[in-house]
Write a protein that holds these residues in place. Structure first.
Motif, PDB file in Angstrom:
ATOM      1  N   ASN A  93      29.850 -39.103  28.498  1.00 36.27           N
ATOM      2  CA  ASN A  93      28.466 -38.659  28.544  1.00 36.27           C
ATOM      3  C   ASN A  93      27.527 -39.583  27.773  1.00 36.27           C
ATOM      4  N   ASP A  94      28.028 -40.684  27.241  1.00 35.55           N
ATOM      5  CA  ASP A  94      27.192 -41.600  26.478  1.00 35.55           C
ATOM      6  C   ASP A  94      26.434 -42.588  27.355  1.00 35.55           C
ATOM      7  N   ASP A  95      26.640 -42.533  28.676  1.00 28.86           N
ATOM      8  CA  ASP A  95      25.909 -43.420  29.570  1.00 28.86           C
ATOM      9  C   ASP A  95      24.435 -43.053  29.541  1.00 28.86           C
ATOM     10  N   ALA A  96      23.581 -44.060  29.534  1.00 28.17           N
ATOM     11  CA  ALA A  96      22.135 -43.812  29.560  1.00 28.17           C
ATOM     12  C   ALA A  96      21.802 -43.042  30.843  1.00 28.17           C
ATOM     13  N   ASP A  97      20.977 -42.029  30.724  1.00 30.84           N
ATOM     14  CA  ASP A  97      20.589 -41.230  31.888  1.00 30.84           C
ATOM     15  C   ASP A  97      19.220 -41.700  32.366  1.00 30.84           C
ATOM     16  N   ILE A  98      19.226 -42.508  33.396  1.00 27.04           N
ATOM     17  CA  ILE A  98      17.984 -43.085  33.914  1.00 27.04           C
ATOM     18  C   ILE A  98      17.588 -42.452  35.243  1.00 27.04           C
ATOM     19  N   ARG A  99      18.333 -41.419  35.651  1.00 22.43           N
ATOM     20  CA  ARG A  99      18.036 -40.782  36.940  1.00 22.43           C
ATOM     21  C   ARG A  99      16.608 -40.246  36.974  1.00 22.43           C
ATOM     22  N   GLY A 100      16.005 -40.316  38.149  1.00 13.54           N
ATOM     23  CA  GLY A 100      14.651 -39.809  38.337  1.00 13.54           C
ATOM     24  C   GLY A 100      13.717 -40.911  38.800  1.00 13.54           C
ATOM     25  N   GLN A 101      12.459 -40.569  38.792  1.00 17.52           N
ATOM     26  CA  GLN A 101      11.425 -41.486  39.264  1.00 17.52           C
ATOM     27  C   GLN A 101      10.637 -42.033  38.075  1.00 17.52           C
ATOM     28  N   TRP A 102      10.411 -43.343  38.074  1.00 16.08           N
ATOM     29  CA  TRP A 102       9.747 -44.036  36.975  1.00 16.08           C
ATOM     30  C   TRP A 102       8.659 -44.954  37.530  1.00 16.08           C
ATOM     31  N   TYR A 103       7.473 -44.918  36.927  1.00 16.83           N
ATOM     32  CA  TYR A 103       6.401 -45.846  37.299  1.00 16.83           C
ATOM     33  C   TYR A 103       6.716 -47.223  36.714  1.00 16.83           C
ATOM     34  N   LEU A 104       6.410 -48.260  37.485  1.00 13.97           N
ATOM     35  CA  LEU A 104       6.528 -49.634  36.997  1.00 13.97           C
ATOM     36  C   LEU A 104       5.290 -49.925  36.153  1.00 13.97           C
ATOM     37  N   GLU A 105       5.447 -50.012  34.840  1.00  9.28           N
ATOM     38  CA  GLU A 105       4.320 -50.231  33.937  1.00  9.28           C
ATOM     39  C   GLU A 105       4.046 -51.710  33.692  1.00  9.28           C
ATOM     40  N   ASN A 106       5.101 -52.452  33.376  1.00 11.94           N
ATOM     41  CA  ASN A 106       4.927 -53.857  33.012  1.00 11.94           C
ATOM     42  C   ASN A 106       6.204 -54.615  33.334  1.00 11.94           C
ATOM     43  N   ILE A 107       6.063 -55.757  33.962  1.00  9.31           N
ATOM     44  CA  ILE A 107       7.191 -56.642  34.244  1.00  9.31           C
ATOM     45  C   ILE A 107       6.925 -57.914  33.463  1.00  9.31           C
ATOM     46  N   VAL A 108       7.685 -58.110  32.407  1.00  6.34           N
ATOM     47  CA  VAL A 108       7.495 -59.264  31.520  1.00  6.34           C
ATOM     48  C   VAL A 108       8.539 -60.314  31.881  1.00  6.34           C
ATOM     49  N   LEU A 109       8.060 -61.462  32.344  1.00  2.00           N
ATOM     50  CA  LEU A 109       8.954 -62.539  32.765  1.00  2.00           C
ATOM     51  C   LEU A 109       9.202 -63.559  31.663  1.00  2.00           C
TER      52      LEU A 109
ATOM     53  N   ILE B   7      16.214 -46.157  26.525  1.00  2.00           N
ATOM     54  CA  ILE B   7      15.358 -45.041  26.890  1.00  2.00           C
ATOM     55  C   ILE B   7      14.827 -44.401  25.618  1.00  2.00           C
ATOM     56  N   GLU B   8      13.522 -44.173  25.590  1.00  2.00           N
ATOM     57  CA  GLU B   8      12.864 -43.600  24.417  1.00  2.00           C
ATOM     58  C   GLU B   8      12.219 -42.276  24.795  1.00  2.00           C
ATOM     59  N   ASN B   9      12.601 -41.221  24.103  1.00  2.00           N
ATOM     60  CA  ASN B   9      12.015 -39.883  24.299  1.00  2.00           C
ATOM     61  C   ASN B   9      12.057 -39.407  25.743  1.00  2.00           C
ATOM     62  N   ASP B  10      13.023 -39.835  26.510  1.00  2.00           N
ATOM     63  CA  ASP B  10      13.160 -39.453  27.923  1.00  2.00           C
ATOM     64  C   ASP B  10      11.918 -39.746  28.756  1.00  2.00           C
ATOM     65  N   SER B  11      11.002 -40.571  28.240  1.00  2.00           N
ATOM     66  CA  SER B  11       9.774 -40.824  28.994  1.00  2.00           C
ATOM     67  C   SER B  11       9.452 -42.304  29.174  1.00  2.00           C
ATOM     68  N   ILE B  12      10.038 -43.167  28.380  1.00  2.00           N
ATOM     69  CA  ILE B  12       9.835 -44.608  28.499  1.00  2.00           C
ATOM     70  C   ILE B  12      11.212 -45.266  28.607  1.00  2.00           C
ATOM     71  N   ALA B  13      11.357 -46.157  29.557  1.00  2.00           N
ATOM     72  CA  ALA B  13      12.601 -46.907  29.701  1.00  2.00           C
ATOM     73  C   ALA B  13      12.262 -48.388  29.704  1.00  2.00           C
ATOM     74  N   ARG B  14      13.154 -49.152  29.137  1.00  2.00           N
ATOM     75  CA  ARG B  14      12.997 -50.608  29.132  1.00  2.00           C
ATOM     76  C   ARG B  14      14.268 -51.198  29.720  1.00  2.00           C
ATOM     77  N   LEU B  15      14.117 -51.901  30.835  1.00  2.00           N
ATOM     78  CA  LEU B  15      15.222 -52.609  31.462  1.00  2.00           C
ATOM     79  C   LEU B  15      15.194 -54.036  30.922  1.00  2.00           C
TER      80      LEU B  15
END
Length: 149
Positions: A25-41, A120-128
């Protein structure tokens, strides 16, 4: 004395069983829909999809083992695996419609193959995170579900 030894063994086996169950159960739970906020290259290059095309919600949807990305006029879909905070986004299929503004598509094509971890931070922000510190994608959990077209 035998009872103490048996008790100690039972406790050790129980602790081992519980810890192995928790590992699953330690796998990050990223399921759901997420807005693309910023793509930093890089330190000097980024794309903010909502600023590029203000009238379109661009997002990524993670299901059990698949991902679906909707940009302003194209989509990308494929499979992903996750173990702990490591994520592997498999090569996906992409529609190739010509759009006025393809900044998001171009940035995603460059960074998706390099994504290796997720925070994943606070179940509301994710950083790939990519395999370099200066490249990543910031996602914000969708507050309203956008229907997949």
């Amino acid at each position: 004395m035998k009872i103490n030894i048996i008790h100690a063994i039972a406790v050790a086996l129980l602790a081992t069983a519980c810890s192995s169950n928790n590992k699953q159960n330690d796998d990050a739970d990223i399921r759901g829909q997420w807005y693309l906020e910023n793509i930093v290259l890089s330190d000097s290059e980024n794309v903010r999809p909502m600023e590029e095309v203000t009238d379109s919600r661009q997002y990524i949807q993670f299901e059990d083992s698949t991902y679906f990305i909707k940009t302003n006029c194209n989509s990308i879909s494929g499979f992903y695996t996750i173990k702990g905070d490591s994520i592997n986004l498999g090569a996906g299929m992409m529609t190739r419609m010509a759009c006025e503004n393809m900044a998001t598509e171009d940035a995603l094509c460059r960074i998706l193959p390099r994504i290796v971890t997720v925070d994943i931070e606070n179940d509301s922000i994710a950083r790939l995170n990519s395999n370099t510190d200066s490249a990543y994608i910031v996602l914000r959990k969708a507050t309203e579900k956008i229907e997949i077209e």
